[in-house]
Design a protein around this motif. Sequence first.
Motif, PDB file in Angstrom:
ATOM      1  N   THR A  74       0.862  -1.185   0.000  1.00  0.00           N
ATOM      2  CA  THR A  74       0.000   0.000   0.000  1.00  0.00           C
ATOM      3  C   THR A  74       0.893   1.228   0.000  1.00  0.00           C
ATOM      4  OG1 THR A  74      -1.775  -1.122   1.205  1.00  0.00           O
ATOM      5  CG2 THR A  74      -1.775   1.289   1.245  1.00  0.00           C
ATOM      6  N   VAL A  75       0.598   2.149  -0.888  1.00  0.00           N
ATOM      7  CA  VAL A  75       1.375   3.380  -1.025  1.00  0.00           C
ATOM      8  C   VAL A  75       0.468   4.555  -0.705  1.00  0.00           C
ATOM      9  CG1 VAL A  75       2.766   4.801  -2.572  1.00  0.00           C
ATOM     10  CG2 VAL A  75       2.791   2.316  -2.818  1.00  0.00           C
ATOM     11  N   SER A  76       0.940   5.451   0.153  1.00  0.00           N
ATOM     12  CA  SER A  76       0.169   6.637   0.525  1.00  0.00           C
ATOM     13  C   SER A  76       1.155   7.720   0.942  1.00  0.00           C
ATOM     14  CB  SER A  76      -0.796   6.302   1.674  1.00  0.00           C
ATOM     15  OG  SER A  76      -0.064   5.853   2.809  1.00  0.00           O
ATOM     16  N   GLY A  77       0.626   8.879   1.316  1.00  0.00           N
ATOM     17  CA  GLY A  77       1.509   9.881   1.899  1.00  0.00           C
ATOM     18  C   GLY A  77       1.394  11.263   1.298  1.00  0.00           C
ATOM     19  N   ARG A  78       1.878  12.209   2.067  1.00  0.00           N
ATOM     20  CA  ARG A  78       1.888  13.600   1.654  1.00  0.00           C
ATOM     21  C   ARG A  78       3.223  13.924   0.994  1.00  0.00           C
ATOM     22  NH1 ARG A  78       2.209  13.134   7.165  1.00  0.00           N
ATOM     23  NH2 ARG A  78       4.048  14.051   8.186  1.00  0.00           N
ATOM     24  N   ALA A  79       3.302  15.102   0.430  1.00  0.00           N
ATOM     25  CA  ALA A  79       4.515  15.510  -0.273  1.00  0.00           C
ATOM     26  C   ALA A  79       5.712  15.446   0.663  1.00  0.00           C
ATOM     27  CB  ALA A  79       4.362  16.920  -0.834  1.00  0.00           C
ATOM     28  N   GLY A  80       6.758  14.800   0.204  1.00  0.00           N
ATOM     29  CA  GLY A  80       7.980  14.710   0.983  1.00  0.00           C
ATOM     30  C   GLY A  80       7.975  13.630   2.034  1.00  0.00           C
ATOM     31  N   HIS A  81       6.853  12.947   2.190  1.00  0.00           N
ATOM     32  CA  HIS A  81       6.763  11.893   3.205  1.00  0.00           C
ATOM     33  C   HIS A  81       5.861  10.789   2.662  1.00  0.00           C
ATOM     34  CE1 HIS A  81       7.093  10.894   7.697  1.00  0.00           C
ATOM     35  NE2 HIS A  81       6.615   9.825   7.063  1.00  0.00           N
ATOM     36  N   ILE A  82       6.473   9.835   1.980  1.00  0.00           N
ATOM     37  CA  ILE A  82       5.742   8.758   1.323  1.00  0.00           C
ATOM     38  C   ILE A  82       5.796   7.505   2.189  1.00  0.00           C
ATOM     39  CG2 ILE A  82       5.484   7.427  -0.802  1.00  0.00           C
ATOM     40  CD1 ILE A  82       5.193  10.546  -1.038  1.00  0.00           C
ATOM     41  N   THR A  83       4.645   6.924   2.439  1.00  0.00           N
ATOM     42  CA  THR A  83       4.548   5.728   3.275  1.00  0.00           C
ATOM     43  C   THR A  83       4.286   4.513   2.390  1.00  0.00           C
ATOM     44  OG1 THR A  83       3.697   6.987   5.147  1.00  0.00           O
ATOM     45  CG2 THR A  83       3.282   4.607   5.144  1.00  0.00           C
ATOM     46  N   VAL A  84       5.067   3.473   2.607  1.00  0.00           N
ATOM     47  CA  VAL A  84       4.886   2.229   1.865  1.00  0.00           C
ATOM     48  C   VAL A  84       4.804   1.081   2.858  1.00  0.00           C
ATOM     49  CG1 VAL A  84       5.801   0.662   0.114  1.00  0.00           C
ATOM     50  CG2 VAL A  84       6.198   3.127  -0.092  1.00  0.00           C
ATOM     51  N   ARG A  85       3.708   0.353   2.780  1.00  0.00           N
ATOM     52  CA  ARG A  85       3.542  -0.842   3.593  1.00  0.00           C
ATOM     53  C   ARG A  85       3.609  -2.059   2.679  1.00  0.00           C
ATOM     54  NH1 ARG A  85       0.488   3.171   5.781  1.00  0.00           N
ATOM     55  NH2 ARG A  85       0.514   3.383   8.050  1.00  0.00           N
ATOM     56  N   GLY A  86       4.341  -3.077   3.095  1.00  0.00           N
ATOM     57  CA  GLY A  86       4.461  -4.260   2.258  1.00  0.00           C
ATOM     58  C   GLY A  86       4.622  -5.515   3.083  1.00  0.00           C
ATOM     59  N   THR A  94       8.766  -3.038  -4.098  1.00  0.00           N
ATOM     60  CA  THR A  94       7.833  -3.061  -5.221  1.00  0.00           C
ATOM     61  C   THR A  94       6.863  -1.890  -5.112  1.00  0.00           C
ATOM     62  OG1 THR A  94       7.980  -5.486  -5.225  1.00  0.00           O
ATOM     63  CG2 THR A  94       6.211  -4.489  -6.508  1.00  0.00           C
ATOM     64  N   GLY A  95       6.435  -1.588  -3.884  1.00  0.00           N
ATOM     65  CA  GLY A  95       5.578  -0.427  -3.673  1.00  0.00           C
ATOM     66  C   GLY A  95       6.277   0.870  -4.022  1.00  0.00           C
ATOM     67  N   VAL A  96       7.544   0.973  -3.665  1.00  0.00           N
ATOM     68  CA  VAL A  96       8.327   2.151  -4.052  1.00  0.00           C
ATOM     69  C   VAL A  96       8.392   2.245  -5.572  1.00  0.00           C
ATOM     70  CG1 VAL A  96      10.627   3.194  -4.011  1.00  0.00           C
ATOM     71  CG2 VAL A  96       9.682   2.172  -1.930  1.00  0.00           C
ATOM     72  N   PRO A 123       6.433  14.124  -4.791  1.00  0.00           N
ATOM     73  CA  PRO A 123       5.012  14.478  -4.838  1.00  0.00           C
ATOM     74  C   PRO A 123       4.150  13.571  -3.973  1.00  0.00           C
ATOM     75  CG  PRO A 123       5.675  13.365  -6.860  1.00  0.00           C
ATOM     76  CD  PRO A 123       6.936  13.637  -6.085  1.00  0.00           C
ATOM     77  N   ALA A 124       3.039  14.104  -3.523  1.00  0.00           N
ATOM     78  CA  ALA A 124       2.100  13.360  -2.688  1.00  0.00           C
ATOM     79  C   ALA A 124       1.379  12.290  -3.505  1.00  0.00           C
ATOM     80  CB  ALA A 124       1.080  14.313  -2.072  1.00  0.00           C
ATOM     81  N   VAL A 125       0.886  11.297  -2.794  1.00  0.00           N
ATOM     82  CA  VAL A 125       0.035  10.279  -3.411  1.00  0.00           C
ATOM     83  C   VAL A 125      -1.406  10.782  -3.303  1.00  0.00           C
ATOM     84  CG1 VAL A 125      -0.652   7.856  -3.382  1.00  0.00           C
ATOM     85  CG2 VAL A 125       1.653   8.512  -2.623  1.00  0.00           C
ATOM     86  N   PRO A 126      -2.097  10.986  -4.418  1.00  0.00           N
ATOM     87  CA  PRO A 126      -3.452  11.569  -4.342  1.00  0.00           C
ATOM     88  C   PRO A 126      -4.400  10.801  -3.434  1.00  0.00           C
ATOM     89  CG  PRO A 126      -2.655  11.553  -6.607  1.00  0.00           C
ATOM     90  CD  PRO A 126      -1.653  10.776  -5.805  1.00  0.00           C
ATOM     91  N   ALA A 127      -4.333   9.487  -3.481  1.00  0.00           N
ATOM     92  CA  ALA A 127      -5.150   8.642  -2.603  1.00  0.00           C
ATOM     93  C   ALA A 127      -4.410   7.330  -2.421  1.00  0.00           C
ATOM     94  CB  ALA A 127      -6.534   8.400  -3.206  1.00  0.00           C
ATOM     95  N   ALA A 128      -4.543   6.749  -1.248  1.00  0.00           N
ATOM     96  CA  ALA A 128      -3.829   5.512  -0.964  1.00  0.00           C
ATOM     97  C   ALA A 128      -4.165   4.441  -2.000  1.00  0.00           C
ATOM     98  CB  ALA A 128      -4.172   5.010   0.430  1.00  0.00           C
ATOM     99  N   VAL A 129      -3.152   3.713  -2.417  1.00  0.00           N
ATOM    100  CA  VAL A 129      -3.313   2.676  -3.437  1.00  0.00           C
ATOM    101  C   VAL A 129      -2.760   1.364  -2.897  1.00  0.00           C
ATOM    102  CG1 VAL A 129      -2.622   1.886  -5.728  1.00  0.00           C
ATOM    103  CG2 VAL A 129      -3.208   4.284  -5.360  1.00  0.00           C
ATOM    104  N   THR A 130      -3.532   0.297  -3.047  1.00  0.00           N
ATOM    105  CA  THR A 130      -3.090  -1.043  -2.662  1.00  0.00           C
ATOM    106  C   THR A 130      -3.065  -1.934  -3.892  1.00  0.00           C
ATOM    107  OG1 THR A 130      -3.973  -0.856  -0.419  1.00  0.00           O
ATOM    108  CG2 THR A 130      -3.594  -3.086  -1.265  1.00  0.00           C
ATOM    109  N   ARG A 131      -2.000  -2.687  -4.022  1.00  0.00           N
ATOM    110  CA  ARG A 131      -1.889  -3.672  -5.091  1.00  0.00           C
ATOM    111  C   ARG A 131      -1.509  -5.013  -4.477  1.00  0.00           C
ATOM    112  NH1 ARG A 131      -4.176  -0.692  -7.884  1.00  0.00           N
ATOM    113  NH2 ARG A 131      -3.647   0.179  -9.940  1.00  0.00           N
TER     114      ARG A 131
END
Length: 734
Positions: A74-86, A94-96, A123-131
């Motif tokens: 799952t990829v989410s986050g605001r500008a300059g701070h991107i969160t990736v859960r895997g 892979t999320g990165v 750049p920020a992630v507009p909305a959290a995305v899960t793959r």
Amino acid sequence: MRLTRTTTLAAALLALLTPVCAGAAEPPPGSAEDRGFFDDRPAEAALERLLPAHAGQFSLFPAARGADGKDSFTVSGRAGHITVRGTTPATQLTGVGWYLQHVAHVDIGWPGDSVGRLPAVLPAVPAAVTRSAQVPHRFALNDTDDGYAGAYRSFEERRREIDLMALHGINEVFVQVGAEYPYYKALQRYGYTAEELRAWIPGPAHQGWWLLQNLSGFGGPVTDRLLTERAELGRRVTDELRALGMTPVLPGYFGTVPPGFSGRNPGAKTVPQGDWSGFDRPDWLDPAGPVFAELATDYYSEQRAAFGDSTMYRMSPLHEGGAVGSVDVKAAAGAVQGALFAAHPGALWAVLGWQDDPTKALLSGVDTSKLLILDGLSDRYDKLDRETRWGGTPYAFGSIHNFGGHTTIGANTAVWLSRFQEWRTRTDSALRGIAYLPEAAGTDPAAFDLFTDLAWEPGPLDQKAWFAAYARSRYGGADPQAAAAWEALRKGPYSAKSGYWSEPQDSLFTARPSLTVGSSAWGSPRAMRYPAASVEQALKALLKAAPALRGSSAYRYDLVDLARQALANRSRVLLPKVKAAYEAKDLTRFRELVGQWQEDERMLAAVTGADRHFLLGPWLAAARSWGRDQAEQDRYEYDARSLLTTWGSHATSEGGYLHDYANREWAGMIEEFYSARWKTYFASLDEALVGGAAPRQIDWFALEDAWAKRTTKHPTEPSGDPYALATSVAEALH
């Protein structure tokens, strides 16, 4: 959770001022997720290597698998701070990779990248995305990869490739380097001296085919030090894979033994395996016989000591021929799997789907639920029914879009997109994975990106849309000319049809000279598989891309590759004209056309010399770096050179038709080998026209083997301006 480096001041300030995007909230300190299910430091270290200027803007968190057991990110986050859960460190990467491709619009390819186009603040992630992975097995690397991609590569080079595979969603990687060591140690208990075994084990460049039971000895003898150091390198590679949560796929044992085994081991039953392309194959120890289980136990024990354990092992008995003799294949297959289970209970046996393998006899003797067929023909032929052919045995959709490490562009990508979805969604589908199987990886970044995307997209991919998006991320920005270039390539080399081929045609500049030659490698396509104009159109369009996009290694690589391919394709136009002039006995026209051919060779050498990936020098320098004295260095250089040219002995080159199988349009090789070879041939035809006689005969093997035994040095760094040189090529083609 750990940040890999301190967030930049600009990013930190922006983070304070920017609202958190939906779904991007971090877990509270001390939460179960923050405590973690695995060590994510290996992924953080990989991020530092891949994105040294931006790694600190990523936060990596572990994620548990759902009830379906699938890997996901799952990829989410605001500008300059991107969160990736895997679900694994590799899946975090892979999320990165997904973020870079779909949000930041840059590419880290194999090879070439555009990360220099990233802004200071991501750049920020507009909305959290899960793959989620659509298949559990995402396998990479052919048995031939270690030879054709470079057996003498360093750990740093191999680690870079592991990082790239993780970034693109691969979770199972075949590890061949050092695989000879368990044989070397175990067989000394069965009547063989260390010296005998070092003469039997081939040089590193040819070891892949020894493991396939195709040959032995060539390119050696190897030294005890080399075997030990390669085993140490293999251990570092397997440890790196494990740290990222990836599976190191190790070679299993299915019965390969040196000559005279039965004479030294009473009760052993061996079957001579005959010839493979001019080589004497190693003998096969009957797995159902009394000695096999003991030797297999010793082999796996030595392998465990050298590389640790795995849950997946690669074996292909009777690959490309071999002799069954009186062996009961069903019983033999059961014994091979039984020996594997005795050492590694429940381990998966990965077998290559190639030619007639695996046979019904082999499948009937094993627990097929613990078998994975790596289908090397998924995109090659039509009217395939894998469920019927293999009786419902699990298999991975695979492609061999490159043979021998040829410098070519293109793949049957439209076939990939339609067939993968069709096969995966059929009601009785046994498709459980993808298998990226070019004979040498790292030659076609677009093919690698697209093929690995198959495993992660929930629905069908649109080919045109995918290539349009790729054009943007590949160079780090939207550009109409770059988009036009990739649209031309999509409609050309990347839309080749299935039916008989999975790889593009190779170049005639690299072919053994003849006026009627249709390919360099004997088994390659003898005609164009797409309109040649598509590559010329792509080259001209890419040259018009915005200057701001031209600074990336991705742009430079692609520009050189397109110029190279456009020239290679023209060789197929020029040679018939040379033939016509010769047959018409038009000496003036013949010489004019030969001059054009040689000018194209000169341009080819110049433009390939402008990118390190197209240089002969690093290939030779790597081989020599493993030798301790001049004799050993010369031996390994011959191992590396011969693979590209004669491939082996006279019998292999001529009777086995393997000469030029691994042809490459590489600077250094073009001038010193290919151009020199054509010059010799054209001179013989010129003499024949002048003298009114038949052309003199040329001993091509003698000429080629002499080159393979040379030790001339070549540049290891590129030279020249890729843009200027590619422009010259485009103008010459026009």
